[in-house]
Design a protein around this motif. Structure first.
Motif, PDB file in Angstrom:
ATOM      1  N   ILE A 133     -20.527  -2.013 -40.275  1.00  0.00           N
ATOM      2  CA  ILE A 133     -19.150  -1.903 -40.762  1.00  0.00           C
ATOM      3  C   ILE A 133     -19.083  -2.345 -42.225  1.00  0.00           C
ATOM      4  O   ILE A 133     -18.476  -1.673 -43.072  1.00  0.00           O
ATOM      5  CB  ILE A 133     -18.199  -2.757 -39.892  1.00  0.00           C
ATOM      6  CG1 ILE A 133     -18.098  -2.168 -38.476  1.00  0.00           C
ATOM      7  CG2 ILE A 133     -16.813  -2.828 -40.527  1.00  0.00           C
ATOM      8  CD1 ILE A 133     -17.299  -3.026 -37.514  1.00  0.00           C
ATOM      9  N   MET A 134     -19.720  -3.471 -42.520  1.00  0.00           N
ATOM     10  CA  MET A 134     -19.740  -3.974 -43.891  1.00  0.00           C
ATOM     11  C   MET A 134     -20.500  -3.021 -44.813  1.00  0.00           C
ATOM     12  O   MET A 134     -20.104  -2.792 -45.962  1.00  0.00           O
ATOM     13  CB  MET A 134     -20.388  -5.368 -43.925  1.00  0.00           C
ATOM     14  CG  MET A 134     -19.717  -6.392 -43.033  1.00  0.00           C
ATOM     15  SD  MET A 134     -18.098  -6.912 -43.619  1.00  0.00           S
ATOM     16  CE  MET A 134     -18.556  -8.083 -44.873  1.00  0.00           C
ATOM     17  N   PHE A 135     -21.587  -2.448 -44.310  1.00  0.00           N
ATOM     18  CA  PHE A 135     -22.397  -1.537 -45.120  1.00  0.00           C
ATOM     19  C   PHE A 135     -21.616  -0.287 -45.505  1.00  0.00           C
ATOM     20  O   PHE A 135     -21.596   0.119 -46.676  1.00  0.00           O
ATOM     21  CB  PHE A 135     -23.671  -1.146 -44.363  1.00  0.00           C
ATOM     22  CG  PHE A 135     -24.521  -0.138 -45.079  1.00  0.00           C
ATOM     23  CD1 PHE A 135     -25.433  -0.549 -46.037  1.00  0.00           C
ATOM     24  CD2 PHE A 135     -24.404   1.223 -44.803  1.00  0.00           C
ATOM     25  CE1 PHE A 135     -26.213   0.382 -46.717  1.00  0.00           C
ATOM     26  CE2 PHE A 135     -25.176   2.155 -45.477  1.00  0.00           C
ATOM     27  CZ  PHE A 135     -26.081   1.732 -46.437  1.00  0.00           C
ATOM     28  N   THR A 136     -20.974   0.352 -44.527  1.00  0.00           N
ATOM     29  CA  THR A 136     -20.257   1.592 -44.816  1.00  0.00           C
ATOM     30  C   THR A 136     -19.061   1.363 -45.725  1.00  0.00           C
ATOM     31  O   THR A 136     -18.672   2.253 -46.484  1.00  0.00           O
ATOM     32  CB  THR A 136     -19.784   2.271 -43.518  1.00  0.00           C
ATOM     33  OG1 THR A 136     -18.978   1.350 -42.767  1.00  0.00           O
ATOM     34  CG2 THR A 136     -20.964   2.721 -42.667  1.00  0.00           C
ATOM     35  N   PHE A 137     -18.479   0.161 -45.654  1.00  0.00           N
ATOM     36  CA  PHE A 137     -17.297  -0.120 -46.462  1.00  0.00           C
ATOM     37  C   PHE A 137     -17.642  -0.619 -47.863  1.00  0.00           C
ATOM     38  O   PHE A 137     -17.145  -0.107 -48.870  1.00  0.00           O
ATOM     39  CB  PHE A 137     -16.411  -1.147 -45.749  1.00  0.00           C
ATOM     40  CG  PHE A 137     -15.090  -1.385 -46.423  1.00  0.00           C
ATOM     41  CD1 PHE A 137     -14.208  -0.338 -46.662  1.00  0.00           C
ATOM     42  CD2 PHE A 137     -14.724  -2.661 -46.830  1.00  0.00           C
ATOM     43  CE1 PHE A 137     -12.984  -0.560 -47.281  1.00  0.00           C
ATOM     44  CE2 PHE A 137     -13.503  -2.893 -47.453  1.00  0.00           C
ATOM     45  CZ  PHE A 137     -12.638  -1.834 -47.683  1.00  0.00           C
ATOM     46  N   PHE A 138     -18.532  -1.613 -47.940  1.00  0.00           N
ATOM     47  CA  PHE A 138     -18.811  -2.234 -49.233  1.00  0.00           C
ATOM     48  C   PHE A 138     -19.957  -1.567 -49.998  1.00  0.00           C
ATOM     49  O   PHE A 138     -19.935  -1.513 -51.225  1.00  0.00           O
ATOM     50  CB  PHE A 138     -19.127  -3.725 -49.035  1.00  0.00           C
ATOM     51  CG  PHE A 138     -17.939  -4.531 -48.610  1.00  0.00           C
ATOM     52  CD1 PHE A 138     -16.924  -4.833 -49.504  1.00  0.00           C
ATOM     53  CD2 PHE A 138     -17.818  -4.971 -47.303  1.00  0.00           C
ATOM     54  CE1 PHE A 138     -15.816  -5.571 -49.110  1.00  0.00           C
ATOM     55  CE2 PHE A 138     -16.723  -5.719 -46.904  1.00  0.00           C
ATOM     56  CZ  PHE A 138     -15.718  -6.014 -47.813  1.00  0.00           C
ATOM     57  N   VAL A 139     -20.963  -1.079 -49.290  1.00  0.00           N
ATOM     58  CA  VAL A 139     -22.111  -0.458 -49.964  1.00  0.00           C
ATOM     59  C   VAL A 139     -21.882   1.034 -50.163  1.00  0.00           C
ATOM     60  O   VAL A 139     -21.993   1.553 -51.278  1.00  0.00           O
ATOM     61  CB  VAL A 139     -23.413  -0.707 -49.173  1.00  0.00           C
ATOM     62  CG1 VAL A 139     -24.600  -0.033 -49.889  1.00  0.00           C
ATOM     63  CG2 VAL A 139     -23.665  -2.201 -49.024  1.00  0.00           C
ATOM     64  N   ALA A 140     -21.546   1.733 -49.069  1.00  0.00           N
ATOM     65  CA  ALA A 140     -21.267   3.167 -49.195  1.00  0.00           C
ATOM     66  C   ALA A 140     -19.926   3.428 -49.862  1.00  0.00           C
ATOM     67  O   ALA A 140     -19.673   4.525 -50.357  1.00  0.00           O
ATOM     68  CB  ALA A 140     -21.301   3.826 -47.818  1.00  0.00           C
TER      69      ALA A 140
END
Length: 217
Positions: free
Chosen positions: A69-76
């Motif tokens: 969830i954090m990856f798709t929101f903050f990184v992607a």
């Protein structure tokens, strides 16, 4: 306490519940498509594709949902709803792939041979013969996964401030001060989650009973 149970407050929470169900339903549908594709790759005779599918499943089964969830929101850097659906799809498809693999294994190998003897290609055999039969055996597990996904959407408020049921409840809590009021709101949210998840669980049990009776009759 009566001021908590106004139509405005209940409507506010129900809209959050609607968002929870919408995200969960879209994520499950996407996960079924992706999970089925991954499962077919894993059970294929191609070692490279099978290994790739296995790596995918192991990665997502052994890492926490919140990480993705954090990856798709903050990184992607996707919009909140897009990030939520993508994270749940990527994560849940690993579990769905295992469900599909079990469903495919439940279909007699003779069905594959019969499809081949009738001139079906591998893709046609899967789409027209094997998967429809396997789906009947997968429905209880898929519904159970849907229940899990609904509960897991509660991570979204803390990670990306998506106003699903938990998020709406947290916003509503900011309007009240007493511990009793706050715990009452928690209780209402818990009741909403319980009603939805218990209903789906009962559907699973009823389907399993009906399937068992059909097999024994």
């Amino acid at each position: 306490m009566a001021d908590l149970f106004t139509w405005v407050n209940m409507q506010f929470l129900l809209q959050g519940l609607g968002m929870t169900l919408a995200i969960s339903a879209v994520a499950i549908l996407c996960s079924v498509v992706l999970g089925t594709f991954i499962s077919v790759l894993r059970t294929s005779g191609n070692r490279a594709l099978s290994a790739l599918a296995t790596v995918y499943i192991e990665i997502f089964k052994n890492t926490p949902l919140l990480l993705w969830i954090m990856f798709t929101f903050f990184v992607a850097q996707l919009p909140p709803l897009g990030a939520a659906v993508l994270a749940f799809t990527l994560f849940t498809s690993a579990s769905v792939a295992e469900i599909v693999r079990g469903g495919l294994a439940s279909v007699a190998f003779g069905q594959y041979e019969a499809a081949k003897s009738q001139g079906f290609s591998t893709m046609q055999a899967y789409l027209l013969i094997i998967l429809p039969q396997a789906l009947r055996n997968m429905i209880p597990a898929l519904l159970s996964q849907f229940v899990t996904t609904i509960k897991d959407t509660s991570f979204l408020w803390g990670a990306m401030a998506v106003q699903e049921l938990m998020g709406r409840g947290m916003i509503l809590m900011n309007s009240y001060n007493s511990t009793e009021q706050i715990f009452t709101i928690f209780g209402v949210m818990a009741l909403f989650y319980f009603i939805v998840c218990f209903t789906l669980s009962q559907i699973v049990r009823a389907y399993q009973r009906r399937t068992k009776e059909a097999r024994t009759s």
